[in-house]
Design a protein around this motif. Structure first.
Motif, PDB file in Angstrom:
ATOM      1  N   SER A 192      21.126  41.151  51.647  1.00 45.91           N
ATOM      2  CA  SER A 192      22.029  40.424  50.746  1.00 45.91           C
ATOM      3  C   SER A 192      21.232  39.360  49.994  1.00 45.91           C
ATOM      4  O   SER A 192      20.055  39.105  50.308  1.00 45.91           O
ATOM      5  N   ASP A 193      21.885  38.688  49.053  1.00 40.35           N
ATOM      6  CA  ASP A 193      21.200  37.608  48.327  1.00 40.35           C
ATOM      7  C   ASP A 193      20.698  36.537  49.297  1.00 40.35           C
ATOM      8  O   ASP A 193      19.593  36.020  49.159  1.00 40.35           O
ATOM      9  N   GLU A 194      21.549  36.197  50.276  1.00 44.46           N
ATOM     10  CA  GLU A 194      21.168  35.156  51.245  1.00 44.46           C
ATOM     11  C   GLU A 194      19.976  35.628  52.083  1.00 44.46           C
ATOM     12  O   GLU A 194      19.055  34.854  52.362  1.00 44.46           O
ATOM     13  N   GLU A 195      20.028  36.885  52.490  1.00 43.66           N
ATOM     14  CA  GLU A 195      18.909  37.415  53.284  1.00 43.66           C
ATOM     15  C   GLU A 195      17.641  37.517  52.435  1.00 43.66           C
ATOM     16  O   GLU A 195      16.529  37.252  52.923  1.00 43.66           O
ATOM     17  N   MET A 196      17.807  37.870  51.169  1.00 46.41           N
ATOM     18  CA  MET A 196      16.627  37.924  50.288  1.00 46.41           C
ATOM     19  C   MET A 196      15.996  36.536  50.175  1.00 46.41           C
ATOM     20  O   MET A 196      14.775  36.407  50.121  1.00 46.41           O
ATOM     21  N   ALA A 197      16.847  35.516  50.143  1.00 40.87           N
ATOM     22  CA  ALA A 197      16.313  34.152  50.039  1.00 40.87           C
ATOM     23  C   ALA A 197      15.464  33.817  51.274  1.00 40.87           C
ATOM     24  O   ALA A 197      14.427  33.149  51.163  1.00 40.87           O
ATOM     25  N   VAL A 198      15.897  34.307  52.438  1.00 40.49           N
ATOM     26  CA  VAL A 198      15.122  34.084  53.668  1.00 40.49           C
ATOM     27  C   VAL A 198      13.795  34.845  53.592  1.00 40.49           C
ATOM     28  O   VAL A 198      12.718  34.323  53.936  1.00 40.49           O
ATOM     29  N   ILE A 199      13.873  36.085  53.137  1.00 42.60           N
ATOM     30  CA  ILE A 199      12.658  36.914  53.029  1.00 42.60           C
ATOM     31  C   ILE A 199      11.662  36.257  52.067  1.00 42.60           C
ATOM     32  O   ILE A 199      10.457  36.165  52.336  1.00 42.60           O
ATOM     33  N   LEU A 200      12.168  35.754  50.963  1.00 42.83           N
ATOM     34  CA  LEU A 200      11.279  35.103  49.981  1.00 42.83           C
ATOM     35  C   LEU A 200      10.690  33.809  50.546  1.00 42.83           C
ATOM     36  O   LEU A 200       9.523  33.482  50.309  1.00 42.83           O
ATOM     37  N   LYS A 201      11.518  33.098  51.299  1.00 43.35           N
ATOM     38  CA  LYS A 201      11.020  31.867  51.922  1.00 43.35           C
ATOM     39  C   LYS A 201       9.867  32.191  52.876  1.00 43.35           C
ATOM     40  O   LYS A 201       8.856  31.487  52.921  1.00 43.35           O
ATOM     41  N   ALA A 202      10.037  33.289  53.631  1.00 41.89           N
ATOM     42  CA  ALA A 202       8.953  33.717  54.529  1.00 41.89           C
ATOM     43  C   ALA A 202       7.708  34.063  53.711  1.00 41.89           C
ATOM     44  O   ALA A 202       6.575  33.801  54.125  1.00 41.89           O
ATOM     45  N   GLY A 203       7.940  34.643  52.530  1.00 44.29           N
ATOM     46  CA  GLY A 203       6.813  35.016  51.670  1.00 44.29           C
ATOM     47  C   GLY A 203       6.086  33.821  51.083  1.00 44.29           C
ATOM     48  O   GLY A 203       4.986  33.961  50.528  1.00 44.29           O
ATOM     49  N   MET A 204       6.704  32.657  51.149  1.00 42.87           N
ATOM     50  CA  MET A 204       6.059  31.447  50.625  1.00 42.87           C
ATOM     51  C   MET A 204       5.520  30.560  51.747  1.00 42.87           C
ATOM     52  O   MET A 204       4.843  29.575  51.480  1.00 42.87           O
ATOM     53  N   ARG A 205       5.848  30.921  52.978  1.00 37.68           N
ATOM     54  CA  ARG A 205       5.353  30.129  54.121  1.00 37.68           C
ATOM     55  C   ARG A 205       4.145  30.861  54.695  1.00 37.68           C
ATOM     56  O   ARG A 205       4.177  31.430  55.807  1.00 37.68           O
ATOM     57  N   VAL A 206       3.082  30.855  53.938  1.00 32.70           N
ATOM     58  CA  VAL A 206       1.881  31.598  54.331  1.00 32.70           C
ATOM     59  C   VAL A 206       0.656  30.714  54.090  1.00 32.70           C
ATOM     60  O   VAL A 206       0.710  29.776  53.289  1.00 32.70           O
TER      61      VAL A 206
END
Ligand SMILES: Cc1cc2nc3c(=O)[nH]c(=O)nc-3n(C[C@H](O)[C@H](O)[C@H](O)COP(=O)(O)O)c2cc1C
Length: 201
Positions: free
Chosen positions: A31-45
């Motif tokens: 979902s949009d909310e889950e995508m936001a989590v996935i993207l956040k993980a993609g920026m916490r690197v």
């Protein structure tokens, strides 16, 4: 969140992650909310110099069809080997899975951090997104294929000469239980050094 706490379940999740072929993915996608989590993980690197050298282009719904048209048009104009099968594959490329993130690696010149290190950070970003999707109960696959190297697609995304499309990250659900693929034998890839003598010829 406190550090230094063992999370064996998280290791199980990590060691069970695998890709599912994009063409085999089914709805639902994140979902949009889950995508936001996935993207956040993609920026916490890891990111040497705190440069955030990545950009994320997120597609769902009919935006995927518009992107498919752009890729298809670029393929017709740029490809030297234009077969009907390849054209059809490019027309399908962006619409194969419920969700798509184009991840771009965009090295910054703000600090003297080598481009190579910034591209590695983009690789870490892709991997973190795949892991996050897996943890949320979805499947993913990281593809490049021809579109990753299309000058027209890069231009459409506003990417510069030094920027690269690191990958197309597709997300969805697994239709069937996918077969496992052979994994490397760790002993063939790892050299351990436990004592001085291990370094001797
Ligand atoms: C940068 C990169 C690009 C890739 N591009 C493709 C591709 O275009 N086509 C493909 O079949 N697999 C491609 N792969 C491989 C898949 O993402 C994936 O490694 C494979 O399907 C199995 O991976 P798993 O270890 O995640 O299960 C690529 C992998 C990487 C790291």
């Amino acid at each position: 969140m406190r550090l230094n706490i063992a999370r064996p379940d998280a290791i199980d999740v990590l060691l069970s992650r695998r890709s599912v072929k994009t063409r085999d993915m089914v709805e639902p996608g994140p979902s949009d909310e889950e995508m936001a989590v996935i993207l956040k993980a993609g920026m916490r690197v890891p990111d040497h110099g705190k440069l955030s050298p990545w950009r994320f282009f997120v597609y769902s719904g009919t935006a995927r069809e518009a992107l498919a048209d752009i890729i298809s048009d670029a393929f017709c104009k740029e490809s030297q080997t234009l077969s009907d099968a390849q054209s059809a594959k490019m027309q399908r490329f962006a619409v194969q899975a419920p969700r798509l993130v184009i991840l771009a690696s965009c090295p910054s010149r703000e600090k003297p951090i080598p481009d190579w290190e910034q591209h590695l950070s983009a690789g870490a970003s892709a991997m973190s997104m795949l892991i996050a999707a897996h943890m949320l109960g979805y499947v993913g696959q990281w593809l490049t294929d021809w579109p990753a190297y299309s000058p027209r697609l890069k231009a459409h995304l506003g990417l510069g000469d030094a920027d690269n499309i690191a990958g197309f990250l597709f997300f969805g659900s697994a239709g069937d239980q996918p077969p496992e693929r052979p994994r490397p034998d760790p002993d063939s890839l790892v050299q351990y050094y436990r004592a001085r003598a291990d370094l001797d010829d």
